[in-house]
Scaffold this motif. Structure first.
Motif, short mmCIF file in Angstrom:
data_model
loop_
_atom_site.label_atom_id
_atom_site.label_comp_id
_atom_site.label_asym_id
_atom_site.label_seq_id
_atom_site.Cartn_x
_atom_site.Cartn_y
_atom_site.Cartn_z
N LEU A 315 0.82 -1.21 0.00
CA LEU A 315 0.00 0.00 0.00
C LEU A 315 0.86 1.26 0.00
O LEU A 315 0.56 2.25 -0.69
CB LEU A 315 -0.95 0.00 1.22
N TRP A 316 1.94 1.26 0.76
CA TRP A 316 2.82 2.44 0.79
C TRP A 316 3.44 2.64 -0.59
O TRP A 316 3.53 3.77 -1.08
CB TRP A 316 3.90 2.27 1.84
N ILE A 357 -7.90 5.70 0.16
CA ILE A 357 -8.20 4.64 -0.80
C ILE A 357 -7.38 4.90 -2.06
O ILE A 357 -7.39 6.00 -2.60
CB ILE A 357 -9.70 4.62 -1.16
N PRO A 358 -6.66 3.90 -2.52
CA PRO A 358 -5.88 4.08 -3.75
C PRO A 358 -6.81 4.40 -4.93
O PRO A 358 -7.94 3.93 -5.01
CB PRO A 358 -5.18 2.74 -3.94
N ARG A 364 -6.40 -0.73 -5.79
CA ARG A 364 -7.71 -1.18 -5.31
C ARG A 364 -7.77 -2.72 -5.24
O ARG A 364 -8.45 -3.28 -4.37
CB ARG A 364 -8.79 -0.64 -6.22
N LEU A 365 -7.08 -3.40 -6.16
CA LEU A 365 -7.00 -4.86 -6.04
C LEU A 365 -6.28 -5.28 -4.77
O LEU A 365 -6.64 -6.30 -4.14
CB LEU A 365 -6.28 -5.44 -7.27
N LEU A 370 -6.84 -7.47 0.65
CA LEU A 370 -6.69 -7.24 2.08
C LEU A 370 -8.00 -7.48 2.82
O LEU A 370 -8.05 -8.20 3.83
CB LEU A 370 -6.19 -5.81 2.33
N PHE A 371 -9.09 -6.90 2.35
CA PHE A 371 -10.37 -7.04 3.04
C PHE A 371 -10.94 -8.45 2.90
O PHE A 371 -11.64 -8.93 3.80
CB PHE A 371 -11.36 -5.99 2.52
#
Length: 592
Positions: A315-316, A357-358, A364-365, A370-371
């Protein structure tokens, strides 16, 4: 050359006129290793009366000797001669006398009439019973049965002797919950009642079985009341009364120990003995924070943490690429730090959303992956935790008498004679340690020995208090004073090995086989099972579905402690950051 019998049977003949006295008759003349021995006595011999009298004194008219008495006296004369003798109900004595010739048989044959001879027990009021059996004719070729003289042959030996109408059996009965100075009628009334089954239940259970036996035998009974099973293994109490033959049978079942079986015979199982220690888990039994880690093994936790860390790093990288290398409209107002993306990743594992949110499809994938993994792990984790929390509450780790003796728990005992006897004579090392640490240390404590009702109430009101009792009486109080949930919460330790109780007679008792057959009849018809289920409680029933289980502090406390220590750590870090910032500002001013 001419054997007396077609089978090879050993015969020994004794000339009575050569015997001076018949003392030690069994040892001198009847010593044998066979289960039975046949003895023929010609009553016309001069010393036959002395032989029969000595056999009476030595109680030899029993099932181990078959006596065939041959004489010419009438039934009245034989009855008058033999009635003073000590003859038992299991005696195998036949009287044979010659009868006048019969037209039904060979005229040259000699006709004999045989009689069955026994008594229900002379020392307890039994009268001699002389019953004609059959007539037989004998000649040089052998003997043949001519006719039956009574219906005696239609039933077995004990089938013809099952009615003890002329005797009064002596029955040793244990009473522990009522004083012995009560009258016999009061004690019999107490034992006969069917209410309050938890009071002296074992003694009353045995007493009711004895009343059933009395009805089957049609006899009378004299009850000998005592307050204990025995003072030592075979001395005193109900057991001692049977050993010294002042009682014929015990109404209260007892243990068949090695020492007792030297003098007694256990004829049938009539009880079950179980002593336990019960207690509720004390409040300081330990916090159960491990329940929140149990759903996954350490390896799974490490892998899950590694995956979350990797997603945080991705994510970073995604936010960095969007801010530096992609379209301007995808850029955020600021670049999130690595700590922020790690926080987003671990927050998603706790089903927490994020304001960041990206904008790119790849980012987003990553969010979707992750979720998705967090959703799967979260549902499995919560289902396991909830089932653990709603299962049976915390149980103590004390499972044996050794662990109980080494614990700091307070102990109380039900004042029962067999409990005190077991503490005095047990050879188990854990019981010796229990006595040293729990009994001797409280020798002056008046609350060491408590009635069952008071002891059970203390267990309910004082978690950590241990009470030792006999289940047949104590379980009734537990079911009365404990809720269904509290019964499921109880810890139980076996105080002594589970053992069967037996009805005992003296080893040489002549009633052994008769009582065994009658009690087997009680067992086969289901009467014994009905009485046992009514009087003896052997198990507590825990039905967890009947109540709502609440989660206790033993589970919540670790979470509260975690929260408190987390806030303390946060405040410490905040103060440390403020101190660092203040130090940097002061350094900057001095530099300027």
């Amino acid at each position: 050359m001419k054997p007396l019998h077609q089978h090879l049977i050993y015969h020994q003949f004794l000339q009575m006129h050569a015997v001076r006295d018949w003392e030690d008759l069994e040892l001198r003349f009847l010593d044998h290793l066979q289960p039975t021995l046949a003895i023929y006595v010609d009553m016309k011999c001069h010393k036959a009366a002395g032989l029969l009298e000595e056999a009476s004194r030595e109680q030899l008219y029993n099932q181990h000797y078959h006596w065939l008495l041959h004489g010419n006296e009438s039934e009245v004369g034989f009855y008058a001669f033999f009635s003073p003798f000590n003859i038992s109900i299991d005696a195998d004595v036949s009287y044979v006398k010659e009868e006048p010739p019969s037209s039904d048989y060979n005229a040259s044959a000699v006709v004999y009439a045989t009689y069955d001879v026994y008594s229900n027990g002379r020392i307890i009021g039994g009268q001699l019973n002389l019953t004609a059996n059959y007539a037989c004719g004998c000649d040089l070729s052998g003997c043949q049965r001519m006719r039956y003289l009574s219906p005696l042959h239609l039933r077995s030996k004990y089938g013809n002797r099952e009615q003890l109408t002329d005797v009064m059996l002596r029955v040793a009965t244990v009473v522990t919950q009522r004083p012995l100075y009560w009258s016999e009628d009061q004690l019999v009334l107490f034992l006969s009642q069917e209410n309050d089954t938890h009071i002296d239940s074992l003694a009353r259970f045995g007493f009711h079985l004895t009343l059933i036996l009395r009805d089957l035998l049609h006899c009378r009974m004299k009850f000998i009341f005592v307050d204990s099973w025995s003072k030592s293994d075979v001395v005193g109490g109900a057991v001692g009364a049977v050993v010294d033959q002042t009682a014929d049978i015990t109404a209260t079942p007892s243990l068949a120990t090695e020492g007792r079986l030297k003098y007694l015979s256990a004829i049938i199982e009539t009880g079950f003995f179980r002593s336990v220690c019960i207690f509720r888990t004390p409040h300081n039994a330990g916090l159960r924070g491990d329940v929140f880690l149990q759903p996954f093994s350490p390896l799974v936790w490490y892998l899950f943490g590694g995956v979350l860390s990797l997603i945080g790093l991705l994510l970073w990288v995604t936010f960095y690429m969007e801010c530096k290398r992609m379209r301007r409209r995808w850029r955020l107002a600021y670049l999130p730090s690595l700590l922020t993306t790690f926080l987003i990743s671990f927050g998603a594992a706790c089903i927490q959303s994020s304001a960041l949110i990206p904008r790119s499809n790849g980012g987003r994938l990553i969010y979707f992956a992750l979720f998705l993994i967090s959703f799967i792990m979260y549902n499995y984790y919560t289902s396991v935790v909830v089932s653990s929390l709603l299962s049976s509450p915390v149980k103590s780790k004390i499972k044996t008498m050794q662990q109980l003796a080494e614990s700091q728990l307070t102990v109380g005992l039900e004042p029962l004679p067999f409990t005190k006897s077991y503490l005095n004579y047990s050879r188990r090392s854990d019981i010796h340690l229990f006595i040293k640490r729990k009994i001797e240390s409280q020798s002056k404590n008046p609350d060491l020995w408590l009635p069952a009702e008071e002891g059970v109430l203390r267990v309910r009101d004082n978690p950590g208090y241990v009470y030792v009792f006999e289940t047949s009486s104590g379980y009734a109080y537990v079911e009365r004073y404990f809720t269904a949930q509290e019964i499921c919460d109880l810890n139980e330790i076996l105080f002594r090995p589970e053992q069967l109780f037996y009805t005992h007679l003296h080893r040489n008792s002549t009633y052994k086989e008769l009582f065994r057959l009658r009690l087997l009849r009680v067992l086969e018809t289901g009467v014994y099972r009905k009485q046992r289920s009514y009087w003896v409680h052997m198990k507590l029933h825990c039905v967890a579905q009947n109540f709502v289980i609440t989660v206790g502090m033993e589970y919540v406390a670790p979470l509260l402690l975690m929260l408190i220590f987390g806030y303390i750590l946060v405040v410490f870090i905040l103060l440390l950051e403020l101190a660092c910032q203040r130090y940097l500002n002061r350094t900057k001013r001095l530099t300027l």
